[in-house]
Design a protein around this motif. Structure first.
Motif, PDB file in Angstrom:
ATOM      1  N   ALA B 269       0.830  -1.196   0.000  1.00  0.00           N
ATOM      2  CA  ALA B 269       0.000   0.000   0.000  1.00  0.00           C
ATOM      3  C   ALA B 269       0.870   1.253   0.000  1.00  0.00           C
ATOM      4  N   SER B 270       1.947   1.177   0.781  1.00  0.00           N
ATOM      5  CA  SER B 270       2.861   2.296   0.869  1.00  0.00           C
ATOM      6  C   SER B 270       3.491   2.593  -0.487  1.00  0.00           C
ATOM      7  N   LEU B 271       3.911   1.512  -1.187  1.00  0.00           N
ATOM      8  CA  LEU B 271       4.526   1.706  -2.501  1.00  0.00           C
ATOM      9  C   LEU B 271       3.528   2.327  -3.473  1.00  0.00           C
ATOM     10  N   VAL B 272       2.323   1.784  -3.462  1.00  0.00           N
ATOM     11  CA  VAL B 272       1.305   2.271  -4.398  1.00  0.00           C
ATOM     12  C   VAL B 272       0.959   3.723  -4.096  1.00  0.00           C
ATOM     13  N   ALA B 273       0.761   4.003  -2.825  1.00  0.00           N
ATOM     14  CA  ALA B 273       0.392   5.369  -2.435  1.00  0.00           C
ATOM     15  C   ALA B 273       1.501   6.342  -2.776  1.00  0.00           C
ATOM     16  N   GLY B 274       2.747   5.844  -2.630  1.00  0.00           N
ATOM     17  CA  GLY B 274       3.880   6.710  -2.935  1.00  0.00           C
ATOM     18  C   GLY B 274       3.958   7.028  -4.412  1.00  0.00           C
ATOM     19  N   ALA B 275       3.558   6.063  -5.234  1.00  0.00           N
ATOM     20  CA  ALA B 275       3.712   6.253  -6.677  1.00  0.00           C
ATOM     21  C   ALA B 275       2.493   6.930  -7.295  1.00  0.00           C
ATOM     22  N   SER B 276       1.367   6.759  -6.710  1.00  0.00           N
ATOM     23  CA  SER B 276       0.117   7.169  -7.342  1.00  0.00           C
ATOM     24  C   SER B 276       0.028   8.670  -7.584  1.00  0.00           C
ATOM     25  N   ALA B 277      -0.543   9.011  -8.732  1.00  0.00           N
ATOM     26  CA  ALA B 277      -0.752  10.417  -9.059  1.00  0.00           C
ATOM     27  C   ALA B 277      -2.049  10.915  -8.460  1.00  0.00           C
ATOM     28  N   GLY B 291       0.508   6.363   3.485  1.00  0.00           N
ATOM     29  CA  GLY B 291       0.360   7.345   2.411  1.00  0.00           C
ATOM     30  C   GLY B 291      -1.010   7.300   1.787  1.00  0.00           C
ATOM     31  N   ILE B 292      -1.842   6.326   2.211  1.00  0.00           N
ATOM     32  CA  ILE B 292      -3.206   6.318   1.698  1.00  0.00           C
ATOM     33  C   ILE B 292      -4.025   7.374   2.428  1.00  0.00           C
ATOM     34  N   VAL B 293      -5.113   7.801   1.781  1.00  0.00           N
ATOM     35  CA  VAL B 293      -5.919   8.849   2.402  1.00  0.00           C
ATOM     36  C   VAL B 293      -6.716   8.273   3.558  1.00  0.00           C
ATOM     37  N   GLY B 294      -7.253   7.023   3.380  1.00  0.00           N
ATOM     38  CA  GLY B 294      -8.018   6.445   4.470  1.00  0.00           C
ATOM     39  C   GLY B 294      -8.932   5.376   3.934  1.00  0.00           C
ATOM     40  N   GLY B 295      -9.868   4.968   4.791  1.00  0.00           N
ATOM     41  CA  GLY B 295     -10.796   3.939   4.369  1.00  0.00           C
ATOM     42  C   GLY B 295     -11.830   3.729   5.433  1.00  0.00           C
ATOM     43  N   HIS B 296     -12.785   2.889   5.101  1.00  0.00           N
ATOM     44  CA  HIS B 296     -13.813   2.576   6.084  1.00  0.00           C
ATOM     45  C   HIS B 296     -13.514   1.199   6.620  1.00  0.00           C
ATOM     46  N   MET B 297     -13.412   1.027   7.900  1.00  0.00           N
ATOM     47  CA  MET B 297     -12.869  -0.228   8.414  1.00  0.00           C
ATOM     48  C   MET B 297     -13.237  -0.451   9.866  1.00  0.00           C
ATOM     49  N   SER B 298     -13.197  -1.736  10.250  1.00  0.00           N
ATOM     50  CA  SER B 298     -13.130  -2.086  11.655  1.00  0.00           C
ATOM     51  C   SER B 298     -11.647  -2.146  11.967  1.00  0.00           C
ATOM     52  N   THR B 299     -11.233  -1.443  12.966  1.00  0.00           N
ATOM     53  CA  THR B 299      -9.798  -1.447  13.220  1.00  0.00           C
ATOM     54  C   THR B 299      -9.405  -2.749  13.877  1.00  0.00           C
ATOM     55  N   PHE B 300      -8.168  -3.131  13.669  1.00  0.00           N
ATOM     56  CA  PHE B 300      -7.673  -4.372  14.273  1.00  0.00           C
ATOM     57  C   PHE B 300      -7.689  -4.284  15.784  1.00  0.00           C
TER      58      PHE B 300
END
Lengths: 208, 657
Positions: B269-277, B291-300
């Motif tokens: 995810a880090s690699l993708v977020a780092g590369a994404s335009a 580096g992702i903006v976020g998401g909807h989730m149950s946290t661990f």
């Protein structure tokens, strides 16, 4: 009885005040003698003529109160009117107890002063006259014989002639004659005059 | 590793709090510790009595390796929950089965052997499996390993069939659903036209891909979906670099890429977020911070905690079959505020109760303490400053008041002095007044009696004028003495001054039978000073001298002497009284020190104040039996040279009353 003009003696160390006081008293027709200190007054040895002393209290040397005390030794001392620039109550009490006629403060009202002087002189004159008449009477009294003195004693005690006669063991006539002599010697004309003389001389009047 | 730390810190746990309290307890004093030991002993005995029983052993089987962020987050929450919530001592064992990296039966049987050997001597009360692989593994090996031990599973999808087949098992389900994350993305970026869905090549990744294709179906009329599934990482990254701005990326999972390379999903995810335009979204909270903006989730963390609670219920005696597996509760939108800022997305568009991570504190929030401290310090400094100003103003005021008080005291002392002189003064005034009255009366009587007395009356009027002047002179001297005023310096002839004072006191001296002698310096030396104040000093000394001699039998004598010493004139007043000891001499000028029965102890103190205000000094010399000499100095006024050259011989003038 000698008639003498009364004299006001002014004792004050303040020349200006003394001068004004003398002037006032003279204007009121008094004979005035002035003294700048108590000592000066004592040295003048004025005793004879009737009069009074107008005395300042605060003076250098002997104060007015000291002078009053000194004068009290003499029978014929003049009455004292105190006149002070600043008097307090203890001072006035002391002065009045010692026989002062008045205790006045400066500045003094003319009428008060003159009234005080007038009354002091009247008192002194009377005192001096009493003293003189007493002296006279005593001289006459001393001329009485022993028998006449005994009759006088009993007469002023209110005894009747016959009682006096029996008490002295003499005749009633003799009593009358002695009594007449006593009255003549004492220069009185009545029994009342006789008794007055006895009172004047402090003669013991018995009540028997 | 950075991930691990972040996860640990972003997952507050009760265990941490517990450890914190232990540490804190360690800091308290020995006495409290002893007290604490007593309490602990009491509690332990209570637990024994309560029959809390022996320690329970719980074995946690993780599907993955130990440093998987999801495992760490979930495991920490699980362990903290189980340890912290019960008085029963829970012994926790963890096994990381690593079944994804080592798929295949061989690994499974080796793992089973290992577990059997390891735990053969141990009574396990509860099994917890984390992730679907561990559950499958257990399902296969359970009869061999832990035949009757109840099982709590977690991290298992609702549609997983395994748990349905397992007896004596219950657990926390995990809903894999990419839709809420897409919704979040749409909410933050409503203008989006294209969605790129990224998944890896592993089985788990593929299950996500399939789920996404199914779920996103309903969005396809509005959005254009592209699925990057199982691409080699390099290709994937190149693709996301070229995305257009109306696109969002949904990164679901990526354990293995198309080239067979293994990743941690979060790393991928880090690699993708780092590369994404364009912004990248993902459904796991472990992705937050990559580096992702976020998401909807149950946290661990949430899942781990719920799993722990469920495990405790089983340990407490509830039968697993009575508890149906359930979802851990609704998830929340979790966003990385740094990424919101980076992409220019507005916080206002987030759904309520969103979990905002890495929120950059505003300058106010960040520096609040510093700013508050600075404000407090400034405020304190201001207060101090104002305090100092007020204090200074008060001091100046106090000094002025002290001056005023001193002046009033001087005045009071003068009044007292005049009080002592009252008799003399009254006499002096009444004397001329009496004379005036007598004269006026006499004049009146003379005028009444005869007209030939005009000369006499003229003389009387002159005398009246003289006496009147005399009276007003006395009053004038008195008023000058009584005036309450500040010092006025002027050039004064000290001998005139002495004359004035002696005239004023003359009456008192005569009343007390005191002789006053003066021995004055020759010439006409002038001094600088305040006439009234210097008169006051001299008057005080003279009255003191008279007072000192009041009990005397022999001649009372005061000697007033002036002489020039350097640039000063020294004025001395000597009495012939009994004298005083040297140490009393030193204290004579202290305020309220007095040797008189009714004295206030102010006269000499004020005399000193006055002399010192003139720049002079005052002191007393004396010894018992020999009288006392008071001396004070006043500075000489500047003289012309001719005056200064006059002879210094002494002229003696004697006055005696």
């Amino acid at each position: 009885m000698t008639l003498t003009i009364p004299i006001v003696h002014v004792v004050d160390d303040d020349a200006s005040f003394r001068k004004s006081l003398v002037r006032l008293l003279r204007a009121a027709s008094y004979e005035v003698c002035e003294y700048a200190s108590a000592a000066e007054f004592l040295l003048a040895r004025v005793r004879c003529a009737p009069g009074c002393v107008v005395l300042d209290i605060h003076m250098p040397g002997l104060s007015g109160l000291d002078l009053q005390e000194g004068l009290s030794d003499f029978d014929d001392a003049h009455p004292i009117i105190f006149l002070t620039g600043h008097g307090d109550i203890p001072m006035s009490v002391r002065a009045m107890k010692a026989g002062a006629v008045d205790f006045l403060t400066k500045p003094v009202q003319r009428d008060s002063l003159l009234a005080a002087v007038r009354s002091a002189i009247a008192r002194d004159t009377e005192k001096r006259m009493t003293r003189e008449s007493q002296t006279l009477l005593r001289a006459r009294f001393e001329k009485l014989t022993e028998r006449e003195l005994a009759v006088f004693t009993l007469v002023v005690a209110g005894k009747l002639n016959k009682n006096i006669a029996s008490e002295l063991g003499i005749s009633e006539r003799t009593v009358k004659s002695h009594r007449a002599n006593v009255m003549a010697k004492l220069q009185v004309t009545s029994i009342a005059g006789l008794i007055a003389s006895a009172v004047q001389l402090n003669f013991p009047i018995s009540e028997t | 590793m950075a991930n691990i730390l972040r996860q640990r810190t972003s997952a507050p746990s009760e265990g941490n709090a517990y450890r914190g309290s232990v540490l804190q307890a360690g800091r308290v004093s020995r006495r409290v510790c002893n007290f604490g030991i007593l309490i602990v002993a009491f509690l332990l005995s209570t637990f024994d009595i309560a029959g809390a029983g022996e320690a329970k052993s719980v074995l946690i089987l993780y599907s993955n390796e130990s440093f998987l962020p999801a495992n760490i987050s979930l495991g920490n929450a699980l362990v903290d929950q189980m340890r912290g919530a019960t008085p029963t001592r829970v012994e926790l064992f963890s096994e990381f089965l690593d079944l994804i990296r080592f798929p295949g039966d061989a690994h499974q049987s080796r793992t089973a052997d290992m577990l059997r050997q390891k735990y053969s001597n141990l009574q396990i009360d509860l099994l917890v499996t984390v992730g679907p692989q561990a559950l499958s593994f257990l399902a296969g090996q359970r009869d061999v390993l832990f035949p009757d031990v109840p099982v709590v599973f977690t991290g298992v999808r609702e549609d997983n069939v395994t748990w349905r087949e397992l007896k004596s098992a219950t657990g926390i389900l995990m809903r894999l659903d990419p839709v809420p994350t897409l919704d979040l993305a749409m909410q933050l970026q409503p203008t989006t036209r294209r969605v790129v869905v990224v998944t890896g090549a592993s089985g788990f990744d593929r299950s996500w891909d399939a789920l996404a294709r199914e779920r996103f179906g309903s969005y396809e009329d509005r959005l254009e979906f592209t699925y990057f599934s199982g691409l080699p990482m390099q290709t994937l990254l190149e693709n996301v670099r070229g995305l257009q701005s109306d696109t969002v990326v949904i990164f679901l999972s990526g354990f293995t890429d198309g080239a067979g390379e293994y990743f941690l999903s979060a790393d991928a995810a880090s690699l993708v977020a780092g590369a994404s335009a364009v912004p990248v979204y993902g459904p796991y909270d472990t992705y937050i911070g990559t580096g992702i903006v976020g998401g909807h989730m149950s946290t661990f963390d949430q899942v781990g905690r719920e799993t722990g609670r469920l495990g405790l219920r089983i340990l407490a005696g509830e039968a697993p079959k009575n508890i149906a597996p359930y979802l851990p509760g609704n998830g929340v939108a979790v966003v990385d505020c740094r990424q919101l800022t980076r992409w220019g997305l507005s916080e206002d568009r987030l759904p309520p109760h969103s979990d905002l991570r890495f929120r950059q504190p505003s300058p106010w929030e960040e520096y609040r303490n510093l700013v508050l401290s600075a404000v407090v310090v400034l405020a304190l400094q201001s207060v101090l400053l104002v305090g100092l100003l007020i204090e200074r103003r008060n001091r100046v005021r106090a000094e002025l008041e002290a001056d005023e008080t001193r002046r009033e005291l001087t005045h009071a002392s003068r009044l007292a002095t005049v009080g002592e002189l009252t008799a003399s003064i009254a006499h002096e005034i009444n004397q001329p007044l009496g004379a005036i009255l007598n004269n006026a009366d006499a004049a009146e009587m003379l005028l009444d009696s005869s007209p030939d007395t005009l000369d006499e009356v003229r003389q009387i009027l002159e005398d009246i004028r003289q006496d009147d002047l005399r009276a007003s002179e006395v009053i004038g001297r008195l008023r000058a003495l009584l005036r309450n005023r500040e010092i006025e310096f002027q050039k004064i002839d000290p001998h005139d001054l002495i004359d004035d004072v002696l005239r004023l006191i003359q009456r008192e001296a005569s009343r007390r039978e005191v002789a006053i002698h003066t021995t004055l310096a020759s010439g006409t030396p002038m001094v600088t000073g305040d006439k009234v104040h210097l008169q006051q000093v001299l008057l005080n000394l003279l009255l003191n001298g008279m007072e000192a001699m009041s009990e005397l039998e022999h001649a009372k004598k005061l000697i007033v002497q002036t002489r020039i010493v350097g640039s000063e004139m020294e004025i001395a007043v000597q009495d012939s009284g009994p004298g005083i000891s040297k140490d009393i001499c030193a204290r004579l000028f202290d305020p309220f020190f007095t040797t008189k029965k009714e004295g206030m102890g102010l006269g000499l103190s004020i005399a000193r104040t006055l002399v010192e205000a003139h720049g002079g000094r005052i002191w007393a010399e004396g010894e018992s039996g020999n009288g006392v000499t008071f001396r004070f100095t006043v500075p000489l006024a500047r003289q012309s040279s001719s005056e200064a050259s006059q002879s210094a011989g002494e002229l003696t003038r004697e006055l005696t009353w």
